[in-house]
Design a protein around this motif. Structure first.
Motif, PDB file in Angstrom:
ATOM      1  N   ASP A  76       0.809  -1.214   0.000  1.00  0.00           N
ATOM      2  CA  ASP A  76       0.000   0.000   0.000  1.00  0.00           C
ATOM      3  C   ASP A  76       0.844   1.266   0.000  1.00  0.00           C
ATOM      4  O   ASP A  76       0.360   2.323  -0.404  1.00  0.00           O
ATOM      5  CB  ASP A  76      -0.901   0.016   1.236  1.00  0.00           C
ATOM      6  N   ALA A  77       2.064   1.172   0.483  1.00  0.00           N
ATOM      7  CA  ALA A  77       2.935   2.348   0.540  1.00  0.00           C
ATOM      8  C   ALA A  77       4.379   1.927   0.314  1.00  0.00           C
ATOM      9  O   ALA A  77       4.805   0.839   0.722  1.00  0.00           O
ATOM     10  CB  ALA A  77       2.800   3.053   1.885  1.00  0.00           C
ATOM     11  N   LEU A  78       5.113   2.790  -0.351  1.00  0.00           N
ATOM     12  CA  LEU A  78       6.542   2.601  -0.591  1.00  0.00           C
ATOM     13  C   LEU A  78       7.277   3.805  -0.042  1.00  0.00           C
ATOM     14  O   LEU A  78       6.928   4.954  -0.343  1.00  0.00           O
ATOM     15  CB  LEU A  78       6.817   2.469  -2.095  1.00  0.00           C
ATOM     16  N   GLN A 123      -4.235  -2.103  -8.012  1.00  0.00           N
ATOM     17  CA  GLN A 123      -5.175  -1.967  -6.884  1.00  0.00           C
ATOM     18  C   GLN A 123      -5.792  -0.572  -6.813  1.00  0.00           C
ATOM     19  O   GLN A 123      -6.626  -0.288  -5.952  1.00  0.00           O
ATOM     20  CB  GLN A 123      -4.480  -2.303  -5.563  1.00  0.00           C
ATOM     21  N   LYS A 124      -5.352   0.320  -7.749  1.00  0.00           N
ATOM     22  CA  LYS A 124      -5.897   1.674  -7.874  1.00  0.00           C
ATOM     23  C   LYS A 124      -5.715   2.514  -6.601  1.00  0.00           C
ATOM     24  O   LYS A 124      -6.527   3.396  -6.294  1.00  0.00           O
ATOM     25  CB  LYS A 124      -7.368   1.632  -8.277  1.00  0.00           C
ATOM     26  N   SER A 125      -4.623   2.254  -5.897  1.00  0.00           N
ATOM     27  CA  SER A 125      -4.326   3.051  -4.705  1.00  0.00           C
ATOM     28  C   SER A 125      -2.875   2.834  -4.296  1.00  0.00           C
ATOM     29  O   SER A 125      -2.267   1.827  -4.646  1.00  0.00           O
ATOM     30  CB  SER A 125      -5.249   2.664  -3.546  1.00  0.00           C
ATOM     31  N   GLY A 126      -2.361   3.783  -3.539  1.00  0.00           N
ATOM     32  CA  GLY A 126      -1.005   3.638  -3.028  1.00  0.00           C
ATOM     33  C   GLY A 126      -0.382   4.979  -2.708  1.00  0.00           C
ATOM     34  O   GLY A 126      -0.889   6.034  -3.098  1.00  0.00           O
ATOM     35  N   SER A 127       0.714   4.911  -1.980  1.00  0.00           N
ATOM     36  CA  SER A 127       1.488   6.112  -1.641  1.00  0.00           C
ATOM     37  C   SER A 127       2.965   5.821  -1.858  1.00  0.00           C
ATOM     38  O   SER A 127       3.449   4.742  -1.493  1.00  0.00           O
ATOM     39  CB  SER A 127       1.270   6.518  -0.177  1.00  0.00           C
ATOM     40  N   VAL A 128       3.665   6.784  -2.432  1.00  0.00           N
ATOM     41  CA  VAL A 128       5.113   6.698  -2.613  1.00  0.00           C
ATOM     42  C   VAL A 128       5.724   7.905  -1.917  1.00  0.00           C
ATOM     43  O   VAL A 128       5.374   9.052  -2.221  1.00  0.00           O
ATOM     44  CB  VAL A 128       5.516   6.684  -4.098  1.00  0.00           C
ATOM     45  N   ILE A 129       6.628   7.649  -0.978  1.00  0.00           N
ATOM     46  CA  ILE A 129       7.294   8.719  -0.239  1.00  0.00           C
ATOM     47  C   ILE A 129       8.790   8.647  -0.523  1.00  0.00           C
ATOM     48  O   ILE A 129       9.440   7.632  -0.254  1.00  0.00           O
ATOM     49  CB  ILE A 129       7.065   8.590   1.289  1.00  0.00           C
ATOM     50  N   ASN A 130       9.342   9.712  -1.085  1.00  0.00           N
ATOM     51  CA  ASN A 130      10.771   9.779  -1.385  1.00  0.00           C
ATOM     52  C   ASN A 130      11.469  10.682  -0.369  1.00  0.00           C
ATOM     53  O   ASN A 130      11.097  11.851  -0.216  1.00  0.00           O
ATOM     54  CB  ASN A 130      10.993  10.316  -2.800  1.00  0.00           C
TER      55      ASN A 130
END
Length: 278
Positions: A76-78, A123-130
């Motif tokens: 769900d998140a990276l 899955q048409k959702s997610g978060s990517v934090i750099n």
């Protein structure tokens, strides 16, 4: 169904703290690092899967993502946290050192994103934090190569935020100021490179630079706590936050300076602050 986050660079610092933060909030955590066999803390916590990931290797990235999906079913998140710094004049770094820093700090981020994004789109959702740095907002003496990598990731993040919004994927950057983690110890400094003139100059400026950073932290009246960054990572995943985020009293002070004056005036002010007077 429990949510799952994949975090790179979990052996220490922000990555390890972020892994603990997400775990404490009930998330499954794929905690990745280059040498998982050395980890003695995260692998004792429930719902944390510690596994190997070297962001410079396509094969390693693919295996870590695949193993994480096998373990928890989805991502769900990276959090792209893996990276390192380095201080020297541009010509003091070897070409190999320059390429290596870009390989980890820029291409490594891209490599992990490209492996995870198809799953998030499905899955048409997610978060990517750099995780970037204040060096991604401004050029500093002795950080030309490092700043170049972090400016690149800030730009990458801003573009990706637009590209992937239609797919339900949020992309954000977090730029910490100077925090007390193992980052400085793992930095690739090369003050001994180059000729005598540039070695002398870089050593002198480097000593003055560190003094100024310490003074800025003292003037802020706050002790830099790396947990602030871990908390901000969780906040950016779970709440509606802007694309660009900064963390730390020194970072906030510098951003305030950037916003309050013309860019050249800001550069001139940095020159006065960071360059020795004699």
């Amino acid at each position: 169904m429990e949510k799952t986050v994949l975090i790179t660079g979990c052996s220490s610092g922000f990555g390890k703290l972020a892994a603990k933060k997400f775990q404490s909030e009930g998330w499954n955590v794929i905690a990745t690092m280059r040498s998982p066999e050395k980890e003695t803390e995260l692998n004792k916590l429930d719902n944390i899967f510690v596994t190997a990931l070297d962001v410079t290797s396509n094969e390693s990235v693919k295996k870590a993502v695949s193993d994480g999906l096998d373990k928890f079913g989805k991502i769900d998140a990276l959090v792209n946290n893996a990276g390192y710094g380095g201080h020297s004049f541009l010509e003091q770094f070897t070409e190999e050192q320059i390429y290596a820093m870009f390989e980890t700090n820029v291409f490594g981020v891209m490599r992990v994103c490209r492996e995870v994004l198809p799953h998030m789109r499905k899955q048409k959702s997610g978060s990517v934090i750099n995780i970037t740095s204040m060096a991604g907002y401004m050029g500093l003496t002795l950080t030309s190569t490092y700043s170049a990598t972090k400016w690149a990731v800030e730009g990458l993040t801003e573009s990706m935020a637009m590209e992937y919004k239609p797919f339900g994927i949020n992309v954000k950057a977090i730029a910490p100021g100077a925090f007390g983690t193992n980052f400085v110890a793992s930095s690739d400094n090369n003050f001994e490179g180059g000729d005598d003139e540039i070695q002398t100059a870089s050593a002198k400026i480097g000593a003055h630079f560190m003094t100024v950073v310490q003074q800025m932290q003292e003037q802020s009246g706050q002790v830099a706590d790396p947990q602030e960054v871990a908390d901000k990572i969780y906040e950016c995943v779970t709440e509606d936050m802007p694309v660009h985020n900064i963390v730390g009293a020194d970072a906030e002070m510098l951003k305030g300076m950037i916003d309050s004056m013309p860019r050249q005036q800001f550069i001139d002010t940095l020159d006065e602050m960071l360059l020795p007077k004699d």
